[in-house]
Design a protein around this motif. Sequence first.
Motif, PDB file in Angstrom:
ATOM      1  N   PHE A 134     -13.574   1.782 -12.062  1.00 43.01           N
ATOM      2  CA  PHE A 134     -15.131   2.310 -11.969  1.00 43.01           C
ATOM      3  C   PHE A 134     -14.749   3.770 -12.001  1.00 43.01           C
ATOM      4  N   VAL A 135     -13.828   4.226 -11.082  1.00 42.13           N
ATOM      5  CA  VAL A 135     -14.077   5.793 -11.013  1.00 42.13           C
ATOM      6  C   VAL A 135     -13.513   6.433 -12.299  1.00 42.13           C
ATOM      7  N   GLU A 136     -12.528   5.666 -12.755  1.00 43.74           N
ATOM      8  CA  GLU A 136     -11.958   6.212 -14.220  1.00 43.74           C
ATOM      9  C   GLU A 136     -13.009   6.242 -15.159  1.00 43.74           C
ATOM     10  N   ALA A 137     -13.698   5.241 -15.350  1.00 44.54           N
ATOM     11  CA  ALA A 137     -14.742   4.847 -16.283  1.00 44.54           C
ATOM     12  C   ALA A 137     -15.793   6.039 -16.199  1.00 44.54           C
ATOM     13  N   PHE A 138     -16.360   6.096 -14.885  1.00 44.16           N
ATOM     14  CA  PHE A 138     -17.307   7.225 -14.766  1.00 44.16           C
ATOM     15  C   PHE A 138     -16.752   8.698 -14.901  1.00 44.16           C
ATOM     16  N   SER A 139     -15.607   8.872 -14.427  1.00 42.61           N
ATOM     17  CA  SER A 139     -14.987  10.157 -14.959  1.00 42.61           C
ATOM     18  C   SER A 139     -15.018  10.254 -16.382  1.00 42.61           C
ATOM     19  N   GLY A 140     -14.801   9.318 -17.138  1.00 43.75           N
ATOM     20  CA  GLY A 140     -14.991   9.638 -18.631  1.00 43.75           C
ATOM     21  C   GLY A 140     -16.287   9.943 -18.871  1.00 43.75           C
ATOM     22  N   PHE A 141     -17.421   9.248 -18.469  1.00 41.37           N
ATOM     23  CA  PHE A 141     -18.788   9.534 -18.445  1.00 41.37           C
ATOM     24  C   PHE A 141     -19.137  10.947 -18.135  1.00 41.37           C
ATOM     25  N   ALA A 142     -18.648  11.423 -17.042  1.00 43.73           N
ATOM     26  CA  ALA A 142     -18.709  12.677 -16.473  1.00 43.73           C
ATOM     27  C   ALA A 142     -18.238  13.786 -17.500  1.00 43.73           C
ATOM     28  N   GLN A 143     -17.032  13.758 -18.066  1.00 46.08           N
ATOM     29  CA  GLN A 143     -16.621  14.404 -18.943  1.00 46.08           C
ATOM     30  C   GLN A 143     -17.328  14.621 -20.265  1.00 46.08           C
ATOM     31  N   ARG A 144     -18.114  13.776 -20.514  1.00 50.29           N
ATOM     32  CA  ARG A 144     -19.000  13.963 -21.817  1.00 50.29           C
ATOM     33  C   ARG A 144     -20.158  14.190 -21.319  1.00 50.29           C
ATOM     34  N   GLY A 145     -20.474  14.809 -20.073  1.00 53.07           N
ATOM     35  CA  GLY A 145     -22.165  14.979 -19.888  1.00 53.07           C
ATOM     36  C   GLY A 145     -22.844  13.692 -19.825  1.00 53.07           C
ATOM     37  N   TRP A 146     -22.359  12.582 -19.293  1.00 56.00           N
ATOM     38  CA  TRP A 146     -23.316  11.475 -19.137  1.00 56.00           C
ATOM     39  C   TRP A 146     -23.816  11.233 -17.644  1.00 56.00           C
ATOM     40  N   LEU A 147     -23.258  11.697 -16.742  1.00 56.93           N
ATOM     41  CA  LEU A 147     -23.179  11.443 -15.220  1.00 56.93           C
ATOM     42  C   LEU A 147     -24.152  12.628 -14.594  1.00 56.93           C
ATOM     43  N   PRO A 148     -25.242  13.139 -15.050  1.00 61.67           N
ATOM     44  CA  PRO A 148     -25.807  14.423 -14.573  1.00 61.67           C
ATOM     45  C   PRO A 148     -26.235  14.102 -12.834  1.00 61.67           C
ATOM     46  N   ALA A 149     -26.528  13.054 -12.386  1.00 59.36           N
ATOM     47  CA  ALA A 149     -26.986  12.996 -11.221  1.00 59.36           C
ATOM     48  C   ALA A 149     -26.099  12.678 -10.048  1.00 59.36           C
ATOM     49  N   SER A 150     -24.811  12.454 -10.260  1.00 62.04           N
ATOM     50  CA  SER A 150     -23.647  12.001  -9.324  1.00 62.04           C
ATOM     51  C   SER A 150     -22.180  12.374  -9.761  1.00 62.04           C
ATOM     52  N   ASP A 151     -21.382  12.035  -8.907  1.00 60.45           N
ATOM     53  CA  ASP A 151     -19.954  12.342  -9.115  1.00 60.45           C
ATOM     54  C   ASP A 151     -19.450  11.018  -9.409  1.00 60.45           C
TER      55      ASP A 151
END
Length: 198
Positions: A134-151
């Motif tokens: 899950f962390v890896e997946a959310f890290s990918g989303f964060a790099q694309r700017g998809w995760l604005p409100a969390s880490d």
Amino acid sequence: MPRIVDHDQRRAELTEAVWSLIREQGLAGVTIRNLSERSGWSSGAIRHYLPNREAILNFAAQQIGERAWQRLQAIPTSDDLFQDFLNRLEVTLPLDEEGRVWLEVWLAFVGAAVSDQDFADAQGVLYRDLNAVFVEAFSGFAQRGWLPASDPQAAATEIHALLDGLSVHLLLHQITPQQARTTLQVALSRMLIDPGSA
């Protein structure tokens, strides 16, 4: 000519037999004698693979993680990043018979882990492995700017907790599969915002 033994097939047979015992009798019902009766194998054949009760239970716990990983890997991918991730999250829920079986077994180990450190350690490995996905997946989303409100770590913890809760509610028949899917989709939609949709 010696008979060729399919060890993967034999491990799969043992998994089904051990899990069946756990689902019906709990961890206390797992003995070499009971496993012999359930599987149709001799005690000697079982001991060849799993020499004692501790090895049987460790094997059963390990198989939970392997089955979960196999189910995750079997999900096809597409160009829709959100839907692909949602599909992977859904497959960890007991929405079909296979998912229900291994989650019932998982829950038996979780109950035992409260008072047994060995079981707690085994379940901790499963939790950490799945959490890392899950962390890896959310890290990918964060790099694309998809995760604005969390880490990524906080998002992984949040979604993991939601999945655990939904799983228990499904196993207790307190919600329907569709309610679980909708709840998960709504939660993920709040967390992941496609920057291209603004």
